[in-house]
Scaffold this motif. Structure first.
Motif, PDB file in Angstrom:
ATOM      1  N   SER A   1       0.739  -1.290  -0.169  1.00  0.00           N
ATOM      2  CA  SER A   1      -0.036  -0.031  -0.134  1.00  0.00           C
ATOM      3  C   SER A   1       0.888   1.235   0.064  1.00  0.00           C
ATOM      4  CB  SER A   1      -0.878  -0.246   1.381  1.00  0.00           C
ATOM      5  OG  SER A   1      -0.024   0.221   2.383  1.00  0.00           O
ATOM      6  N   LEU A   2       2.163   1.294   0.047  1.00  0.00           N
ATOM      7  CA  LEU A   2       3.080   2.294   0.111  1.00  0.00           C
ATOM      8  C   LEU A   2       3.459   2.634  -1.018  1.00  0.00           C
ATOM      9  CD1 LEU A   2       5.334   1.023   3.127  1.00  0.00           C
ATOM     10  CD2 LEU A   2       3.334   2.404   3.252  1.00  0.00           C
ATOM     11  N   PRO A   3       3.734   3.960  -1.387  1.00  0.00           N
ATOM     12  CA  PRO A   3       4.195   4.363  -2.848  1.00  0.00           C
ATOM     13  C   PRO A   3       5.307   3.815  -3.259  1.00  0.00           C
ATOM     14  CG  PRO A   3       3.254   6.284  -1.575  1.00  0.00           C
ATOM     15  CD  PRO A   3       3.449   5.077  -0.775  1.00  0.00           C
ATOM     16  N   MET A   4       6.363   3.381  -2.343  1.00  0.00           N
ATOM     17  CA  MET A   4       7.515   2.802  -2.864  1.00  0.00           C
ATOM     18  C   MET A   4       7.334   1.347  -2.811  1.00  0.00           C
ATOM     19  SD  MET A   4      10.520   5.429  -0.985  1.00  0.00           S
ATOM     20  CE  MET A   4      11.855   4.525  -1.939  1.00  0.00           C
ATOM     21  N   LYS A   5       6.475   0.559  -2.270  1.00  0.00           N
ATOM     22  CA  LYS A   5       6.221  -0.615  -2.389  1.00  0.00           C
ATOM     23  C   LYS A   5       7.390  -1.451  -1.544  1.00  0.00           C
ATOM     24  CE  LYS A   5       2.620  -0.004  -5.334  1.00  0.00           C
ATOM     25  NZ  LYS A   5       1.291  -0.230  -4.699  1.00  0.00           N
ATOM     26  N   ARG A   6       7.762  -0.977  -0.593  1.00  0.00           N
ATOM     27  CA  ARG A   6       8.625  -1.709   0.363  1.00  0.00           C
ATOM     28  C   ARG A   6       8.579  -0.938   1.791  1.00  0.00           C
ATOM     29  NH1 ARG A   6      13.704   0.558   1.461  1.00  0.00           N
ATOM     30  NH2 ARG A   6      14.366   2.193   0.129  1.00  0.00           N
ATOM     31  N   GLY A   7       9.191  -1.715   2.631  1.00  0.00           N
ATOM     32  CA  GLY A   7       9.403  -1.310   4.128  1.00  0.00           C
ATOM     33  C   GLY A   7      10.762  -0.574   4.120  1.00  0.00           C
ATOM     34  N   GLY A   8      10.818   0.241   5.426  1.00  0.00           N
ATOM     35  CA  GLY A   8      12.438   0.765   5.379  1.00  0.00           C
ATOM     36  C   GLY A   8      13.182   0.073   6.151  1.00  0.00           C
ATOM     37  N   GLN A   9      14.349   0.267   6.440  1.00  0.00           N
ATOM     38  CA  GLN A   9      15.413  -0.251   7.103  1.00  0.00           C
ATOM     39  C   GLN A   9      15.999   0.512   8.232  1.00  0.00           C
ATOM     40  OE1 GLN A   9      16.032  -3.785   6.991  1.00  0.00           O
ATOM     41  NE2 GLN A   9      14.867  -4.031   5.315  1.00  0.00           N
ATOM     42  N   PRO A  10      16.194   0.099   9.303  1.00  0.00           N
ATOM     43  CA  PRO A  10      16.967   0.847  10.368  1.00  0.00           C
ATOM     44  C   PRO A  10      17.928   1.768  10.104  1.00  0.00           C
ATOM     45  CG  PRO A  10      16.294  -1.028  11.280  1.00  0.00           C
ATOM     46  CD  PRO A  10      16.038  -1.308   9.738  1.00  0.00           C
ATOM     47  N   GLU A  11      18.815   1.043   9.257  1.00  0.00           N
ATOM     48  CA  GLU A  11      20.094   2.000   8.812  1.00  0.00           C
ATOM     49  C   GLU A  11      19.913   3.087   7.822  1.00  0.00           C
ATOM     50  OE1 GLU A  11      20.864  -2.083  10.043  1.00  0.00           O
ATOM     51  OE2 GLU A  11      19.689  -1.414   8.573  1.00  0.00           O
ATOM     52  N   GLU A  12      18.455   3.022   7.165  1.00  0.00           N
ATOM     53  CA  GLU A  12      18.056   4.242   6.341  1.00  0.00           C
ATOM     54  C   GLU A  12      17.831   5.429   7.218  1.00  0.00           C
ATOM     55  OE1 GLU A  12      16.161   2.841   2.498  1.00  0.00           O
ATOM     56  OE2 GLU A  12      15.106   1.449   4.115  1.00  0.00           O
ATOM     57  N   VAL A  13      17.033   4.880   8.429  1.00  0.00           N
ATOM     58  CA  VAL A  13      16.569   6.159   9.177  1.00  0.00           C
ATOM     59  C   VAL A  13      17.931   6.497   9.931  1.00  0.00           C
ATOM     60  CG1 VAL A  13      15.431   6.668  11.402  1.00  0.00           C
ATOM     61  CG2 VAL A  13      14.375   4.932   9.496  1.00  0.00           C
ATOM     62  N   ALA A  14      18.885   5.560  10.269  1.00  0.00           N
ATOM     63  CA  ALA A  14      20.009   6.215  11.010  1.00  0.00           C
ATOM     64  C   ALA A  14      20.887   6.991  10.127  1.00  0.00           C
ATOM     65  CB  ALA A  14      21.006   4.845  11.268  1.00  0.00           C
ATOM     66  N   GLN A  15      21.003   6.741   8.706  1.00  0.00           N
ATOM     67  CA  GLN A  15      21.650   7.801   8.113  1.00  0.00           C
ATOM     68  C   GLN A  15      21.030   9.349   8.003  1.00  0.00           C
ATOM     69  OE1 GLN A  15      24.249   7.641   6.229  1.00  0.00           O
ATOM     70  NE2 GLN A  15      24.535   5.300   6.067  1.00  0.00           N
ATOM     71  N   ALA A  16      19.728   9.427   8.368  1.00  0.00           N
ATOM     72  CA  ALA A  16      18.944  10.847   8.325  1.00  0.00           C
ATOM     73  C   ALA A  16      19.185  11.280   9.694  1.00  0.00           C
ATOM     74  CB  ALA A  16      17.681  10.571   8.227  1.00  0.00           C
ATOM     75  N   ILE A  17      19.394  10.344  10.695  1.00  0.00           N
ATOM     76  CA  ILE A  17      19.486  11.021  12.137  1.00  0.00           C
ATOM     77  C   ILE A  17      21.034  11.549  12.241  1.00  0.00           C
ATOM     78  CG2 ILE A  17      19.813  10.363  14.514  1.00  0.00           C
ATOM     79  CD1 ILE A  17      17.431   8.478  14.197  1.00  0.00           C
ATOM     80  N   ALA A  18      22.100  10.811  11.651  1.00  0.00           N
ATOM     81  CA  ALA A  18      23.346  11.215  11.656  1.00  0.00           C
ATOM     82  C   ALA A  18      23.622  12.433  11.009  1.00  0.00           C
ATOM     83  CB  ALA A  18      24.322  10.066  10.927  1.00  0.00           C
ATOM     84  N   TRP A  19      22.915  12.602   9.819  1.00  0.00           N
ATOM     85  CA  TRP A  19      22.887  13.844   8.985  1.00  0.00           C
ATOM     86  C   TRP A  19      22.596  15.133   9.742  1.00  0.00           C
ATOM     87  CZ3 TRP A  19      19.153  17.201   6.717  1.00  0.00           C
ATOM     88  CH2 TRP A  19      19.905  18.268   5.671  1.00  0.00           C
ATOM     89  N   LEU A  20      21.269  14.875  10.344  1.00  0.00           N
ATOM     90  CA  LEU A  20      20.759  16.013  11.095  1.00  0.00           C
ATOM     91  C   LEU A  20      21.691  16.302  12.411  1.00  0.00           C
ATOM     92  CD1 LEU A  20      17.111  15.003  11.293  1.00  0.00           C
ATOM     93  CD2 LEU A  20      18.256  17.175  10.079  1.00  0.00           C
ATOM     94  N   LEU A  21      22.537  15.506  12.947  1.00  0.00           N
ATOM     95  CA  LEU A  21      23.307  15.739  14.157  1.00  0.00           C
ATOM     96  C   LEU A  21      24.594  16.396  13.626  1.00  0.00           C
ATOM     97  CD1 LEU A  21      23.142  12.380  16.194  1.00  0.00           C
ATOM     98  CD2 LEU A  21      22.289  14.574  16.718  1.00  0.00           C
ATOM     99  N   SER A  22      24.974  16.393  12.307  1.00  0.00           N
ATOM    100  CA  SER A  22      26.107  16.607  11.784  1.00  0.00           C
ATOM    101  C   SER A  22      26.318  18.182  11.342  1.00  0.00           C
ATOM    102  CB  SER A  22      26.594  15.887  10.436  1.00  0.00           C
ATOM    103  OG  SER A  22      25.792  16.364   9.340  1.00  0.00           O
ATOM    104  N   ASP A  23      27.692  18.704  11.189  1.00  0.00           N
ATOM    105  CA  ASP A  23      27.716  19.951  10.906  1.00  0.00           C
ATOM    106  C   ASP A  23      27.189  20.416   9.327  1.00  0.00           C
ATOM    107  OD1 ASP A  23      28.660  20.592  13.262  1.00  0.00           O
ATOM    108  OD2 ASP A  23      30.855  20.400  12.629  1.00  0.00           O
ATOM    109  N   GLU A  24      26.850  19.466   8.786  1.00  0.00           N
ATOM    110  CA  GLU A  24      26.367  19.445   7.458  1.00  0.00           C
ATOM    111  C   GLU A  24      24.990  19.987   7.384  1.00  0.00           C
ATOM    112  OE1 GLU A  24      26.761  15.711   5.657  1.00  0.00           O
ATOM    113  OE2 GLU A  24      28.812  15.748   5.152  1.00  0.00           O
TER     114      GLU A  24
END
Length: 249
Positions: free
Chosen positions: A211-234
């Motif tokens: 039922s999702l537009p991307m037709k797949r579930g997500g992985q914890p590692e994908e969320v971790a990448q976003a969290i790491a970026w938001l914490l970073s100086d970038e």
């Protein structure tokens, strides 16, 4: 080089675990906050140390204010001045409709998901704020797509608790921006983690993925990448923002 000392609540499994491992690879010193799964938490610490990183695990039920305070004090003593907080710990009860909820269940969810996150944020701000001699820092709150979608027939109470986290993110980001602290949130949804088993349906992601537009579930590692970026100086000019991570839902 700036030293990053980051506390991750609920760092023993799922998104928290993936985030801890990734941040350690990026040079962060990590505190794994956990409630009851000591073996899992110690395993994460061991993996980080094996790869040359520095980490500790601290037991604390964030629904208990005194335990939260003690956890932050242990970080002070053993690691140094905190620069990052990932407010990740949260609980989920079995799937239920509104007619099946009672006050005790609702209070339990809000004690951890809302009050616990508030108190953790408070303790982090006390340490990071420039006016207290801190060096600034970043907080990432782990909200949920449920805060937007409502989780009808399943977890309206959980969804409401994450709605409160969204409001905390907005309000706190404005309150501490001039103190050198950035506050953002990720809103994951339909991620392959053990939390679905807590709700009584381990295979929930596979049930709904079509039922999702991307037709797949997500992985914890994908969320971790976003969290790491938001914490970073970038992400240094970003505060009060939300990253939706639910496959387009």
């Amino acid at each position: 080089m700036k030293k990053h000392i980051t506390l991750i609540t609920g760092g023993d499994r799922g998104i928290g675990r993936a985030t801890a491992l990734l941040l350690a690879q990026k040079g962060h010193t990590i505190c794994i906050g956990y409630r009851s799964q000591q073996a899992q938490a110690e395993e994460v610490v061991a993996l980080i140390r094996r790869d040359g990183g520095n980490a500790i695990a601290v037991q604390a039920d964030i629904a208990d204010e005194e335990q939260v305070i003690a956890m932050f004090q242990q970080v002070d003593r053993e690691l140094g001045m905190l620069t990052g907080l990932v407010n990740n710990a949260g609980i989920l009860k079995s799937q239920a409709t509104i007619e099946q909820l009672d006050a005790q269940r609702i209070a339990s969810i809000f004690a951890t998901n809302v009050s616990g996150s508030f108190i953790c944020a408070r303790e982090a701000v006390k340490r990071m704020a420039l006016r207290h001699g801190g060096q600034g820092g970043a907080i990432v709150n782990v909200s949920s797509a449920a805060s937007r979608l409502g989780a009808p027939h399943e977890y309206v109470d959980y969804a409401a608790s994450k709605g409160a986290i969204d409001t905390l993110t907005t309000g706190l980001s404005l309150e501490v921006a001039a103190q050198g602290i950035r506050v953002n949130a990720v809103r994951p949804g339909f991620i392959y983690t053990g939390m679905h088993a807590d709700g009584g349906e381990p295979g929930r992601v596979d049930r709904v993925k079509e039922s999702l537009p991307m037709k797949r579930g997500g992985q914890p590692e994908e969320v971790a990448q976003a969290i790491a970026w938001l914490l970073s100086d970038e992400a240094s000019y970003i505060t009060g923002s939300f990253l939706d991570m639910a496959g387009g839902k």
